[in-house]
Design a protein around this motif. Structure first.
Motif, PDB file in Angstrom:
ATOM      1  N   PHE A 136       0.805  -1.199  -0.019  1.00 48.42           N
ATOM      2  CA  PHE A 136      -0.020   0.064  -0.049  1.00 48.42           C
ATOM      3  C   PHE A 136       1.257   1.358  -0.065  1.00 48.42           C
ATOM      4  O   PHE A 136       0.628   2.372  -0.657  1.00 48.42           O
ATOM      5  CB  PHE A 136      -0.722  -0.236   1.337  1.00 48.42           C
ATOM      6  N   ALA A 137       1.899   1.073   0.654  1.00 51.27           N
ATOM      7  CA  ALA A 137       2.922   2.309   0.686  1.00 51.27           C
ATOM      8  C   ALA A 137       3.501   2.593  -0.605  1.00 51.27           C
ATOM      9  O   ALA A 137       3.642   3.664  -1.006  1.00 51.27           O
ATOM     10  CB  ALA A 137       3.823   2.139   2.009  1.00 51.27           C
ATOM     11  N   ALA A 138       3.795   1.334  -1.184  1.00 52.77           N
ATOM     12  CA  ALA A 138       4.422   1.649  -2.533  1.00 52.77           C
ATOM     13  C   ALA A 138       3.618   1.962  -3.440  1.00 52.77           C
ATOM     14  O   ALA A 138       3.619   2.863  -4.247  1.00 52.77           O
ATOM     15  CB  ALA A 138       5.072   0.220  -2.849  1.00 52.77           C
ATOM     16  N   LEU A 139       2.236   1.598  -3.508  1.00 51.82           N
ATOM     17  CA  LEU A 139       1.327   2.182  -4.110  1.00 51.82           C
ATOM     18  C   LEU A 139       1.182   3.667  -4.161  1.00 51.82           C
ATOM     19  O   LEU A 139       1.023   4.419  -5.140  1.00 51.82           O
ATOM     20  CB  LEU A 139      -0.069   1.267  -3.931  1.00 51.82           C
ATOM     21  N   TYR A 140       1.068   3.936  -2.727  1.00 56.41           N
ATOM     22  CA  TYR A 140       0.827   5.516  -2.613  1.00 56.41           C
ATOM     23  C   TYR A 140       1.980   6.342  -3.060  1.00 56.41           C
ATOM     24  O   TYR A 140       1.869   7.280  -3.835  1.00 56.41           O
ATOM     25  CB  TYR A 140       0.803   5.848  -0.994  1.00 56.41           C
ATOM     26  N   GLU A 141       3.276   5.742  -2.954  1.00 54.22           N
ATOM     27  CA  GLU A 141       4.609   6.334  -3.249  1.00 54.22           C
ATOM     28  C   GLU A 141       4.258   6.440  -4.896  1.00 54.22           C
ATOM     29  O   GLU A 141       4.876   7.615  -5.384  1.00 54.22           O
ATOM     30  CB  GLU A 141       5.589   5.452  -2.952  1.00 54.22           C
ATOM     31  N   ALA A 142       3.733   5.525  -5.590  1.00 54.33           N
ATOM     32  CA  ALA A 142       3.810   5.529  -7.048  1.00 54.33           C
ATOM     33  C   ALA A 142       2.927   6.357  -7.537  1.00 54.33           C
ATOM     34  O   ALA A 142       3.035   7.001  -8.804  1.00 54.33           O
ATOM     35  CB  ALA A 142       3.919   4.034  -7.683  1.00 54.33           C
ATOM     36  N   SER A 143       1.661   6.453  -6.850  1.00 52.03           N
ATOM     37  CA  SER A 143       0.526   6.991  -7.678  1.00 52.03           C
ATOM     38  C   SER A 143       0.107   8.497  -7.037  1.00 52.03           C
ATOM     39  O   SER A 143      -0.525   9.165  -7.874  1.00 52.03           O
ATOM     40  CB  SER A 143      -0.515   5.932  -7.463  1.00 52.03           C
ATOM     41  N   SER A 144       0.393   8.949  -5.880  1.00 52.64           N
ATOM     42  CA  SER A 144      -0.141   9.882  -5.254  1.00 52.64           C
ATOM     43  C   SER A 144       0.451  11.167  -5.775  1.00 52.64           C
ATOM     44  O   SER A 144      -0.607  11.920  -6.019  1.00 52.64           O
ATOM     45  CB  SER A 144       0.255   9.755  -3.613  1.00 52.64           C
ATOM     46  N   PRO A 145       1.480  11.455  -6.584  1.00 56.18           N
ATOM     47  CA  PRO A 145       1.615  12.642  -7.086  1.00 56.18           C
ATOM     48  C   PRO A 145       0.696  12.858  -8.266  1.00 56.18           C
ATOM     49  O   PRO A 145      -0.022  13.924  -8.651  1.00 56.18           O
ATOM     50  CB  PRO A 145       3.014  12.698  -7.782  1.00 56.18           C
ATOM     51  N   LYS A 146       0.515  11.892  -9.113  1.00 58.60           N
ATOM     52  CA  LYS A 146      -0.513  11.896 -10.268  1.00 58.60           C
ATOM     53  C   LYS A 146      -1.989  12.132  -9.602  1.00 58.60           C
ATOM     54  O   LYS A 146      -2.979  13.048 -10.137  1.00 58.60           O
ATOM     55  CB  LYS A 146      -0.575  10.711 -11.051  1.00 58.60           C
ATOM     56  N   LEU A 147      -2.495  11.481  -8.491  1.00 62.17           N
ATOM     57  CA  LEU A 147      -3.694  11.545  -8.093  1.00 62.17           C
ATOM     58  C   LEU A 147      -4.061  12.866  -7.361  1.00 62.17           C
ATOM     59  O   LEU A 147      -4.970  13.496  -7.512  1.00 62.17           O
ATOM     60  CB  LEU A 147      -3.981  10.160  -7.315  1.00 62.17           C
ATOM     61  N   PHE A 148      -2.872  13.262  -6.654  1.00 61.96           N
ATOM     62  CA  PHE A 148      -3.055  14.419  -5.882  1.00 61.96           C
ATOM     63  C   PHE A 148      -3.216  15.689  -7.106  1.00 61.96           C
ATOM     64  O   PHE A 148      -4.054  16.731  -6.718  1.00 61.96           O
ATOM     65  CB  PHE A 148      -2.035  14.804  -4.930  1.00 61.96           C
ATOM     66  N   GLY A 149      -2.450  15.636  -8.022  1.00 60.68           N
ATOM     67  CA  GLY A 149      -2.540  16.465  -9.097  1.00 60.68           C
ATOM     68  C   GLY A 149      -4.077  16.461  -9.693  1.00 60.68           C
ATOM     69  O   GLY A 149      -4.629  17.514  -9.875  1.00 60.68           O
ATOM     70  N   VAL A 150      -4.978  15.421  -9.947  1.00 64.85           N
ATOM     71  CA  VAL A 150      -6.034  15.286 -10.396  1.00 64.85           C
ATOM     72  C   VAL A 150      -6.985  16.247  -9.240  1.00 64.85           C
ATOM     73  O   VAL A 150      -7.672  16.823  -9.630  1.00 64.85           O
ATOM     74  CB  VAL A 150      -6.559  14.011 -10.492  1.00 64.85           C
ATOM     75  N   ALA A 151      -6.900  15.774  -7.977  1.00 61.95           N
ATOM     76  CA  ALA A 151      -7.426  16.370  -6.870  1.00 61.95           C
ATOM     77  C   ALA A 151      -7.602  17.770  -7.024  1.00 61.95           C
ATOM     78  O   ALA A 151      -8.333  18.644  -6.753  1.00 61.95           O
ATOM     79  CB  ALA A 151      -7.228  15.609  -5.497  1.00 61.95           C
ATOM     80  N   VAL A 152      -6.344  18.414  -7.048  1.00 59.46           N
ATOM     81  CA  VAL A 152      -5.852  19.773  -7.101  1.00 59.46           C
ATOM     82  C   VAL A 152      -6.439  20.476  -8.081  1.00 59.46           C
ATOM     83  O   VAL A 152      -7.248  21.562  -8.166  1.00 59.46           O
ATOM     84  CB  VAL A 152      -4.382  20.006  -7.045  1.00 59.46           C
ATOM     85  N   ARG A 153      -6.433  19.846  -9.116  1.00 56.46           N
ATOM     86  CA  ARG A 153      -7.020  20.440 -10.806  1.00 56.46           C
ATOM     87  C   ARG A 153      -8.571  20.393 -10.496  1.00 56.46           C
ATOM     88  O   ARG A 153      -9.041  21.448 -10.869  1.00 56.46           O
ATOM     89  CB  ARG A 153      -6.562  19.260 -11.567  1.00 56.46           C
ATOM     90  N   ILE A 154      -9.242  19.416  -9.815  1.00 54.25           N
ATOM     91  CA  ILE A 154     -10.668  19.443  -9.857  1.00 54.25           C
ATOM     92  C   ILE A 154     -11.148  20.326  -8.528  1.00 54.25           C
ATOM     93  O   ILE A 154     -12.016  21.133  -8.893  1.00 54.25           O
ATOM     94  CB  ILE A 154     -11.281  18.129  -9.734  1.00 54.25           C
ATOM     95  N   THR A 155     -10.678  20.243  -7.472  1.00 51.45           N
ATOM     96  CA  THR A 155     -11.071  20.901  -6.322  1.00 51.45           C
ATOM     97  C   THR A 155     -10.467  22.628  -6.296  1.00 51.45           C
ATOM     98  O   THR A 155     -11.111  23.273  -5.733  1.00 51.45           O
ATOM     99  CB  THR A 155     -10.631  20.504  -4.923  1.00 51.45           C
TER     100      THR A 155
END
Lengths: 251, 213
Positions: free
Chosen positions: B48-67
């Motif tokens: 789970f930590a590795a998944l977060y590490e790998a995907s969170s910048p992309k996903l946070f970018g999406v969240a920032v973009r939308i909100t």
């Protein structure tokens, strides 16, 4: 609503995924989705088409406290702590401190005496705890965090083509109707879990290990046991929920 | 024989998931992400930590973009990863790529945030909505680095009229209903509805056509 005109269903799904549905319509649509697998498929197809639009958003590294909060919400702890609480039966120190012979006998004694009728006991290699090395997994119930099942096997280069796992289910476990229990090997690296097969709730069981898995099993991180649809996971990957889990310990 | 040695890599990953995180030299493949997700089903916190590490910048970018607000985006990311952990077992690699599946979760959470009562949306945000829209897509030089599905979508968006493209993009990132879109764009409701309907039809035909190739 039993049947939805496919063309209308497709338009509704597109509106739903794009986000143009007014709140109330969306809630009604979500209620229908729960009972309509065909419509769920159409929605999934629209999600696959439109979601990549989000890839135009630039990457932003989230602040560290986000991860800490997630960890705390899910596991009630901060990130630096080891991933699994050490309990006495899974601590290496315990196994090292205990004299090998008595400890191993304590765990696997029942398995050596009794095997399920389906297996011919004579065909199963016997274990000489004094000389052979053993791998033992004490699998914990994820809910109660108490031992729920033990799995052990004779490790090393011998018996690679004839390896068996000895399972002992502790207590009286029950399997929900129309489900199956599937045992998984969890490799040490980040690769996907590998199915070792379906097991039952019988107290004592023997599971044959495919030759190709014999060696990876000795190097595995541990084992997991998940509840799957009858017949086992349709995708070949665990779908869950997860019931038991334990680390490999060399005894 | 190796003794279990799981703590080391878990803490390494955990210490890396901070502000100093650097972009991966090699972004994880679909298969790697799918493997991590399947390990999450077995409650593997290291995965789970590795998944977060790998995907969170992309996903946070999406969240920032939308909100369009970092504090909201942080809430959205937290809630999304809690959901990803609990629902990892329902991910189906036959239906979608792992990143698509996770992005849909983040986008849906983000849109839910935006759909809370409208008083919380200030007038500046309303104005920012429109000014943010002009050039959404990546430049041509970035196209090569995009996943195949994103490349297909990008190519197909190019076949839409400007109005179709703009209304679909606005709806996608802001979750506006037809009525709200009409208001934002200052056009009659029927016109906006038609742009979106025709645009989506065209996208569907184009994307499905490219995928069959």
């Amino acid at each position: 609503m039993k049947h939805i005109n496919p063309e209308i269903g497709d338009q509704l799904a597109a509106d739903y995924v794009l986000g143009t549905m007014p709140t109330r319509t969306r809630q009604r649509f979500e209620a229908i989705l729960k009972t309509n697998p065909q419509l769920r498929k159409v929605v999934a197809a629209w999600e696959a088409r439109l979601t990549p639009m989000a890839s135009s958003a630039p990457e932003v590294v989230p602040p560290r406290h986000v991860w800490n909060t997630i960890q705390k919400k899910l596991f009630g702890k901060h990130s630096q702590e080891p991933e699994m609480q050490q309990t006495w039966w899974s601590s290496l120190g315990f196994w090292r401190a205990a004299t090998g012979f008595t400890t191993i006998m304590l765990v696997v004694s029942g398995l050596l005496v009794l095997t399920p009728a389906a297996e011919d006991p004579a065909a199963i290699p016997t274990i000489d705890p004094a000389t052979d090395s053993m791998m033992v997994v004490i699998m914990e119930d994820m809910q109660t965090q108490s031992p729920a099942m033990t799995v052990s096997w004779e490790s090393g280069a011998t018996n690679l083509d004839n390896r068996v796992l000895r399972l002992r289910v502790i207590g009286h476990a029950e399997m929900a109707p129309d489900t199956a229990w599937e045992l998984w090997m969890v490799p040490h690296d980040d690769s996907a879990p590998v199915s070792l097969g379906l097991i039952t709730t019988h107290e004592l069981q023997v599971l044959r290990v495919p030759q190709a898995l014999a060696q990876p099993l000795d190097e595995a991180w541990g084992l997991g046991m998940s509840v799957e649809p009858k017949g086992g996971s349709p995708s070949g990957k665990p779908t869950g929920p997860m019931l038991y889990r334990g680390k490999c310990i060399m005894a | 024989m190796n003794l279990p040695n799981d703590v080391n890599s878990a803490t390494q990953i955990a210490t890396k998931t901070g502000v100093n995180q650097t972009t991966h030299a090699n972004p994880p493949t679909k298969e790697q992400l799918a493997a991590l997700l399947s390990r999450c089903v077995l409650h593997d916190q290291k995965a789970f930590a590795a998944l977060y590490e790998a995907s969170s910048p992309k996903l946070f970018g999406v969240a920032v973009r939308i909100t369009r607000r970092r504090d909201w985006a942080e809430e959205v990311l937290q809630e999304s990863f809690v959901k990803i952990w609990h629902h990892a077992g329902s991910y189906d690699s036959d239906k979608s790529a792992p990143m698509t599946w996770m992005t849909a979760i983040v986008r849906n959470r983000a849109l839910d945030w935006l759909r809370r009562p409208r008083e919380v949306r200030t007038s500046e945000e309303q104005e920012a909505l429109l000014s943010a829209i002009p050039d959404e897509g990546p430049g041509p030089e970035d196209l090569a680095s995009l996943a195949a599905d994103a490349r297909n979508l990008h190519e197909c968006m190019e076949h839409l009229s400007d109005d179709q493209k703009r209304s679909i993009t606005l709806a996608f990132f802001h979750g506006l209903s037809h009525g709200e879109l009409a208001e934002e764009m200052g056009k009659p409701l029927g016109t906006v509805k038609t742009w979106i309907r025709r645009g989506l039809d065209r996208l569907k035909g184009c994307i499905d056509g490219l995928e069959r190739k």
